[in-house]
Design a protein around this motif. Structure first.
Motif, PDB file in Angstrom:
ATOM      1  N   ALA A 145       0.671  -1.130  -0.169  1.00 25.19           N
ATOM      2  CA  ALA A 145      -0.023   0.091   0.058  1.00 25.19           C
ATOM      3  C   ALA A 145       0.808   1.132   0.141  1.00 25.19           C
ATOM      4  N   SER A 146       2.127   1.283   0.554  1.00 22.20           N
ATOM      5  CA  SER A 146       2.937   2.560   0.478  1.00 22.20           C
ATOM      6  C   SER A 146       3.826   2.734  -0.864  1.00 22.20           C
ATOM      7  N   GLN A 200       5.547  -3.556   6.751  1.00 19.72           N
ATOM      8  CA  GLN A 200       5.624  -2.062   7.615  1.00 19.72           C
ATOM      9  C   GLN A 200       5.509  -0.913   6.631  1.00 19.72           C
ATOM     10  N   ASN A 201       5.947  -1.023   5.330  1.00 20.98           N
ATOM     11  CA  ASN A 201       5.609   0.045   4.669  1.00 20.98           C
ATOM     12  C   ASN A 201       4.343   0.116   3.978  1.00 20.98           C
ATOM     13  N   SER A 202       3.572  -1.170   3.856  1.00 19.45           N
ATOM     14  CA  SER A 202       2.134  -0.898   3.543  1.00 19.45           C
ATOM     15  C   SER A 202       1.535  -0.365   4.560  1.00 19.45           C
ATOM     16  N   LEU A 203       1.770  -0.712   5.986  1.00 23.24           N
ATOM     17  CA  LEU A 203       0.833  -0.181   6.867  1.00 23.24           C
ATOM     18  C   LEU A 203       1.002   1.145   6.957  1.00 23.24           C
ATOM     19  N   ALA A 204       1.939   1.603   6.742  1.00 29.26           N
ATOM     20  CA  ALA A 204       2.491   3.161   6.999  1.00 29.26           C
ATOM     21  C   ALA A 204       1.553   3.860   5.617  1.00 29.26           C
ATOM     22  N   GLY A 205       1.394   3.324   4.437  1.00 30.00           N
ATOM     23  CA  GLY A 205       0.798   3.888   3.466  1.00 30.00           C
ATOM     24  C   GLY A 205      -0.913   3.879   3.637  1.00 30.00           C
ATOM     25  N   THR A 244      11.374  10.181  19.510  1.00 32.59           N
ATOM     26  CA  THR A 244      11.904   9.200  18.734  1.00 32.59           C
ATOM     27  C   THR A 244      11.022   8.776  17.641  1.00 32.59           C
ATOM     28  N   VAL A 245      11.873   8.668  16.672  1.00 33.24           N
ATOM     29  CA  VAL A 245      10.870   8.276  15.299  1.00 33.24           C
ATOM     30  C   VAL A 245      11.689   6.935  14.803  1.00 33.24           C
ATOM     31  N   SER A 246      10.869   5.549  14.827  1.00 34.98           N
ATOM     32  CA  SER A 246      11.487   4.525  14.289  1.00 34.98           C
ATOM     33  C   SER A 246      11.200   4.624  12.569  1.00 34.98           C
ATOM     34  N   ARG A 247      12.010   4.254  11.924  1.00 34.73           N
ATOM     35  CA  ARG A 247      11.970   3.930  10.446  1.00 34.73           C
ATOM     36  C   ARG A 247      12.573   2.730   9.910  1.00 34.73           C
ATOM     37  N   VAL A 248      11.814   2.182   8.820  1.00 34.84           N
ATOM     38  CA  VAL A 248      12.374   1.192   8.003  1.00 34.84           C
ATOM     39  C   VAL A 248      12.589   1.565   6.422  1.00 34.84           C
ATOM     40  N   LEU A 288      14.841   2.204  -3.787  1.00 36.03           N
ATOM     41  CA  LEU A 288      14.681   2.212  -2.220  1.00 36.03           C
ATOM     42  C   LEU A 288      13.176   2.736  -1.996  1.00 36.03           C
ATOM     43  N   THR A 289      13.098   2.346  -0.653  1.00 37.19           N
ATOM     44  CA  THR A 289      11.877   2.719   0.028  1.00 37.19           C
ATOM     45  C   THR A 289      12.069   3.272   1.368  1.00 37.19           C
ATOM     46  N   ASP A 290      11.141   4.094   2.007  1.00 35.38           N
ATOM     47  CA  ASP A 290      11.737   4.823   3.294  1.00 35.38           C
ATOM     48  C   ASP A 290      10.143   4.798   3.957  1.00 35.38           C
ATOM     49  N   ALA A 291       9.941   4.546   5.197  1.00 33.54           N
ATOM     50  CA  ALA A 291       8.628   4.982   6.067  1.00 33.54           C
ATOM     51  C   ALA A 291       9.093   4.974   7.329  1.00 33.54           C
ATOM     52  N   ALA A 292       8.554   5.873   8.085  1.00 34.70           N
ATOM     53  CA  ALA A 292       8.487   5.955   9.382  1.00 34.70           C
ATOM     54  C   ALA A 292       7.378   4.829  10.079  1.00 34.70           C
ATOM     55  N   THR A 293       7.818   4.316  11.250  1.00 39.57           N
ATOM     56  CA  THR A 293       6.837   2.859  11.843  1.00 39.57           C
ATOM     57  C   THR A 293       6.468   3.394  13.053  1.00 39.57           C
TER      58      THR A 293
END
Length: 328
Positions: A2-3, A82-87, A294-298, A317-322
């Protein structure tokens, strides 16, 4: 999916929260002297990867469109999920419905436990298909899940054409440990605009001119707002399988990083306020204010490593805050 399927790289690497550098670069080393056994082809692997991909497209596309995180978790795992849930969270807060998608003309590098695929991705409502590379892993009960997924920039599409002549192998068998460690350190260092070792990793538009540039802009903006951001690498992992062909190895590297944000004004709190993209990605609509944020990222990178030990290339590449945590 989704993201990354819906949000272009330009949006993905804009000044959100990023990190501090450090990891040094070790000796790139050489490839293992003994070649691993040849991986099995699709007919001998006991499954049809095209059928797996078609089933995934139908189910995961529907889950993305409905914004159903539980259904996405049936078909996805690891950094892909993790990326899809952020999206999904971004779309929900923006009151958008995510479009469906379908892979076209896929080519596969296959083993019994995982496979890598490169394909065009047709996204509903878009005239031009995108290029996509993905890694699927087999679960203990025999199901297949998407674990890594990266959209490929147009100029890099040809780099995955070798999948038609590639086989999938355990990444740790076809890429020496020293080289994996060195590339991990260099990718992280470059992602925060650190000095570049182009003998190890070639200059990249998506890494150097977008991701690292976004980090530089973001840290400057935070300084102007009397805050600092310290980014640290907390974990890294190479996907289980890589695609191996005569002209190189294509594999996925995931970095988990944490940004620590504090105020530079005595007694003041740090603040993250809308429209910060990281707030949307973590499902927040209001500002976060605390002594420490604090911000966790993948972050997932698709790399191609030439067989002669020359500089690797970042294909996408992909980048998302989780997760965002506020501590008083």
């Amino acid at each position: 999916m989704a993201s990354r399927t819906r949000d272009g790289l330009g949006r993905m690497v804009i000044p959100t929260v990023f990190l501090l550098a450090v990891a040094g670069c070790g000796d790139p080393g050489t490839e293992p002297a003994a070649a691993p056994p040849e991986a099995v082809g699709p007919s001998a692997a006991g499954f049809d990867p095209a059928a797996v991909l078609a089933e995934f497209d139908a189910a995961d596309s529907a889950a993305s469109k409905s914004g159903d995180g539980e259904r996405l978790a049936v078909w996805e795992t690891g950094p892909a999920l993790q990326n899809s849930l952020a999206g999904v969270k971004r779309a929900r807060l923006s009151k958008r419905v995510l479009p469906g998608f379908k892979h076209r003309e896929p080519v596969f590098a296959v083993s019994e436990s995982c496979f890598v695929v490169s394909a065009e991705m047709a996204v509903d409502g878009e005239d031009r298909p995108r290029a996509d590379a993905a890694h699927f892993a087999r679960t203990a009960d025999g199901r297949w899940q998407l674990s890594h997924h990266v959209m490929i920039s147009d100029e890099r599409v040809a780099a995955t054409g070798a999948f038609q002549r590639a086989t999938a192998h355990p990444t740790d068998e076809v890429l020496a440990a020293a080289r994996r460690t060195a590339l991990t350190g260099e990718v992280f260092n470059r992602s925060i605009a650190g000095p570049a070792d182009t003998t190890l990793l070639a200059r990249s538009a998506v890494l150097d001119d977008q991701l690292a540039a976004g980090w530089s802009i973001y840290t400057s903006q935070m300084e102007a707002a009397s805050m600092t951001v310290d980014r640290r690498l907390t974990a890294s992992e190479w996907a289980p399988c890589a695609a191996k062909a005569d002209d190189g190895i294509v594999g996925f590297l995931t970095l988990n990083v944490v940004d620590t944000i504090v105020s530079t004004t005595d007694g003041a709190d740090a603040v993250l306020a809308p429209p910060a993209p990281d707030l949307l990605a973590t499902g927040r609509t209001t500002a976060v204010k605390a002594h420490t944020i604090t911000v966790s990222r993948v972050e997932t990178f698709l790399l191609k490593m030439p067989p002669d030990g020359g500089p690797a290339a970042v294909l996408g590449l992909t980048d998302a805050a989780t997760e965002i945590v506020a501590t008083d």
